[in-house]
Design a protein around this motif. Structure first.
Motif, mmCIF file in Angstrom:
data_model
loop_
_atom_site.group_PDB
_atom_site.id
_atom_site.type_symbol
_atom_site.label_atom_id
_atom_site.label_comp_id
_atom_site.label_asym_id
_atom_site.label_seq_id
_atom_site.Cartn_x
_atom_site.Cartn_y
_atom_site.Cartn_z
ATOM 1 N N UNK A 140 0.842 -1.199 0.000
ATOM 2 C CA UNK A 140 0.000 0.000 0.000
ATOM 3 C C UNK A 140 0.880 1.253 0.000
ATOM 4 N N UNK A 141 0.242 2.400 -0.122
ATOM 5 C CA UNK A 141 0.962 3.672 -0.269
ATOM 6 C C UNK A 141 0.933 4.457 1.046
ATOM 7 N N UNK A 142 2.037 5.108 1.390
ATOM 8 C CA UNK A 142 2.072 5.980 2.574
ATOM 9 C C UNK A 142 1.187 7.193 2.252
ATOM 10 N N UNK A 143 0.169 7.504 3.093
ATOM 11 C CA UNK A 143 -0.755 8.603 2.783
ATOM 12 C C UNK A 143 -0.042 9.924 2.464
ATOM 13 N N UNK A 144 -0.552 10.598 1.430
ATOM 14 C CA UNK A 144 -0.006 11.917 1.064
ATOM 15 C C UNK A 144 1.292 11.853 0.275
ATOM 16 N N UNK A 145 1.715 10.638 -0.128
ATOM 17 C CA UNK A 145 2.959 10.492 -0.907
ATOM 18 C C UNK A 145 2.686 9.567 -2.089
ATOM 19 N N UNK A 146 3.701 9.337 -2.910
ATOM 20 C CA UNK A 146 3.579 8.358 -4.007
ATOM 21 C C UNK A 146 4.456 7.148 -3.711
ATOM 22 N N UNK A 147 4.812 6.961 -2.447
ATOM 23 C CA UNK A 147 5.800 5.949 -2.088
ATOM 24 C C UNK A 147 5.106 4.751 -1.425
ATOM 25 N N UNK A 148 5.474 3.538 -1.838
ATOM 26 C CA UNK A 148 4.844 2.356 -1.247
ATOM 27 C C UNK A 148 5.425 2.134 0.144
ATOM 28 N N UNK A 149 4.637 1.460 0.988
ATOM 29 C CA UNK A 149 5.093 1.253 2.378
ATOM 30 C C UNK A 149 6.332 0.359 2.416
ATOM 31 N N UNK A 150 6.464 -0.552 1.438
ATOM 32 C CA UNK A 150 7.651 -1.421 1.408
ATOM 33 C C UNK A 150 8.899 -0.598 1.130
#
Length: 542
Positions: free
Chosen positions: A386-396
């Motif tokens: 999934x994506x970190x809220x407010x960013x385009x970066x995946x949680x991994x």
């Protein structure tokens, strides 16, 4: 140099009293500890929520008020100064609010300390305007105004103690904020200029360029006054110029910035190309998408090459003090090809992406080691896609980047992946790429989660840890035992002053239940500010 008032804990002095503990139990959440949290991120609670600005108000400043009532105002001002310097404050708003509050306190000593601190805390016009606006809002409902002798002197000193050329640039770049202008401040503070160059800037701000020309054209002027006159003349010239070539020449010759130009000028690609040459690297990164979208940066152009050279330059990265996580966030946003607000879209330029990738690894040199013992543990029990809220970066990728930052900059760091009762140490080598680090983390099979496992692992393996950073994608924290109790056990067995940061990468505002242990903090979501909060906790600043 260590900021004044903080306690540096080296591995050999693990029982050092916490600097914000104020005696008694080192883990008690005192008013001083709550004040430090407030100055750091605008809340007295033990949870930091990424990208949440929030309105600073009296309701959220209970500890600040109680310290003032206890006659500890001078101490409060020292903390405000400490947090406003060296990037300790993640959000600047609370420091200006707190300073304004101290400057209006009934105790003379507190007021004097606050006014004396104005020039240290308010380093640019936007800060000064914010401080004044806070004072105005705090005085509303009271019959007296804010412009007493002490404030007039503090504002006058702010202008008079500046270098003339820096002040000329500042007043022409940031003319107004929050309903205040330099004209208002100079008039209301009755500023008597300390020298001829400041007098010239004051006249320019209050009376305008024509009056300045009339007053100075026939005078015998000092070298400094001549320099300021020439600079202001350029600023005025660019304001009235419709000639693109002239505007570009003035930008390049006098290092003018976009705030000094007209909206009309910013419609020109050539003007933007000139601005990009001297623009601070941080600002360049912020507008890469826009510049690609409006074809200021065209694939294969010399402009793209120049921007790529700057992004990858170690000298530039050092000067801008860019953090690897900040570069990663910018890079992922640029790769997305679309802004979060508005309709701006672009085709990401492959050479810019390559330059950002190179800058990410080079910028590790900007992270100053804290010399603490860290455990960064990543919960792999839930999908890390999934994506970190407010960013385009995946949680991994976010988890791998956070683990890499600590593994590469802190000599004593263990990276763990954990799930289903198992804790697996991960090997993060110095030459590992971000994608290799991500693969290293997600290769462990998933299962149920227990966020206390990494602490138990360290205790059982006889590893003394200063800071545990637990990263999870799980919206609910899972514990087989209480995190506070597990942490206390580790402290007792290892003799370390261990702290615990629980990071819910996809969480948007709930953490572990409010605890009365100052060594525990929750982070909801993740951004660059979260890393500052972790650094502050590790250094006993909050």
């Amino acid at each position: 140099m260590e900021p004044s008032g903080s306690t540096k804990i080296s591995p050999s002095s693990n029982h050092t009293q916490n600097s914000t503990g104020g005696g008694g139990c080192p883990w008690e959440v005192t008013d001083k500890a709550r004040l430090c949290r407030f100055l750091c991120y605008g809340s007295e609670g033990d949870a930091y929520t990424a990208r949440e600005e929030g309105q600073v108000s009296m309701e959220g400043a209970g500890a600040l008020l109680s310290l003032l009532q206890d006659g500890r105002g001078a101490e409060v001002v020292e903390e405000i100064k400490r947090f406003s310097q060296d990037g300790h404050a993640v959000r600047p708003g609370p420091t200006f609010f707190a300073l304004a509050l101290c400057s209006q306190h009934s105790e003379l000593k507190t007021r004097q300390a606050a006014f004396k601190a104005v020039k240290e805390v308010c380093r640019d016009p936007a800060h000064l305007f914010s401080f004044i606006q806070n004072k105005k809002e705090l005085k509303e409902g009271m019959k007296c105004g804010i412009w007493g002798r002490a404030l007039r002197k503090a504002v006058s000193d702010w202008y008079n103690e500046q270098d003339a050329m820096s002040l000329a640039a500042a007043v022409t770049k940031c003319k107004q904020r929050e309903g205040w202008t330099h004209q208002d401040l100079l008039r209301l503070s009755h500023t008597k200029p300390a020298n001829e160059a400041i007098a010239l800037i004051s006249k320019y701000v209050t009376k305008g360029w024509k009056e300045v020309q009339a007053a100075y054209s026939d005078k015998e002027n000092s070298e400094e006054v001549v320099k300021v006159l020439l600079y202001l003349e350029v600023v005025e010239k660019v304001k009235h110029s419709c000639d693109e070539t002239e505007v570009i020449n003035l930008i390049e010759e006098h290092k003018l910035e976009r705030e000094q130009l007209l909206t009309e000028h910013l419609k020109s690609k050539q003007v933007w190309r000139s601005l990009l040459k001297e623009m601070p690297l941080q600002s360049v990164l912020r507008i890469l998408g826009k510049m690609t979208s409006n074809k200021v940066l065209e694939p294969g152009s010399s402009e793209v090459q120049a921007v790529c050279d700057r992004i990858q330059s170690e000298t530039e990265l050092k000067k801008a003090q860019l953090h690897p996580f900040s570069i990663l966030l910018t890079s992922e946003n640029y790769k997305r090809g679309q802004g979060f607000q508005g309709k701006t879209k672009w085709e990401p330029d492959s050479s810019i992406l390559k330059a950002m990738d190179s800058a990410f690894y080079k910028s590790f040199m900007n992270v100053e080691p804290l010399g603490k013992r860290f455990v960064v543990a990543v919960d792999v029990s839930t999908s890390l896609s999934s994506i970190v809220p407010g960013t385009s970066i995946s949680t991994a990728v976010a988890a791998a980047a956070i683990a890499m930052i600590f593994a590469r900059t802190e000599a004593d760091t263990d990276v763990l992946a954990y799930s289903e009762g198992a804790v697996v140490p991960c090997s993060f080598s110095a030459d590992m790429t971000l994608s290799q680090a991500t693969v290293e983390l997600v290769k462990i099979p998933s299962g149920s989660t227990d966020c206390t496992l990494p602490i138990a692992w360290a205790t059982e393996n006889g590893k003394a840890v200063d800071v545990f950073i637990i990263l999870t994608n799980n919206p609910l924290w899972m514990f087989t035992a209480s995190p506070v109790e597990t942490l206390k056990k580790h402290r007792q067995k290892s003799g370390a002053n261990s702290k615990l940061v629980m990071c819910g990468l996809t969480s948007i505002g709930h953490g572990i239940a409010d605890t009365e242990d100052r060594g525990l903090l929750s982070v909801c979501g993740f951004d660059l500010g979260a890393l500052s909060v972790i650094r502050n906790l590790a250094q006993d600043l909050i």
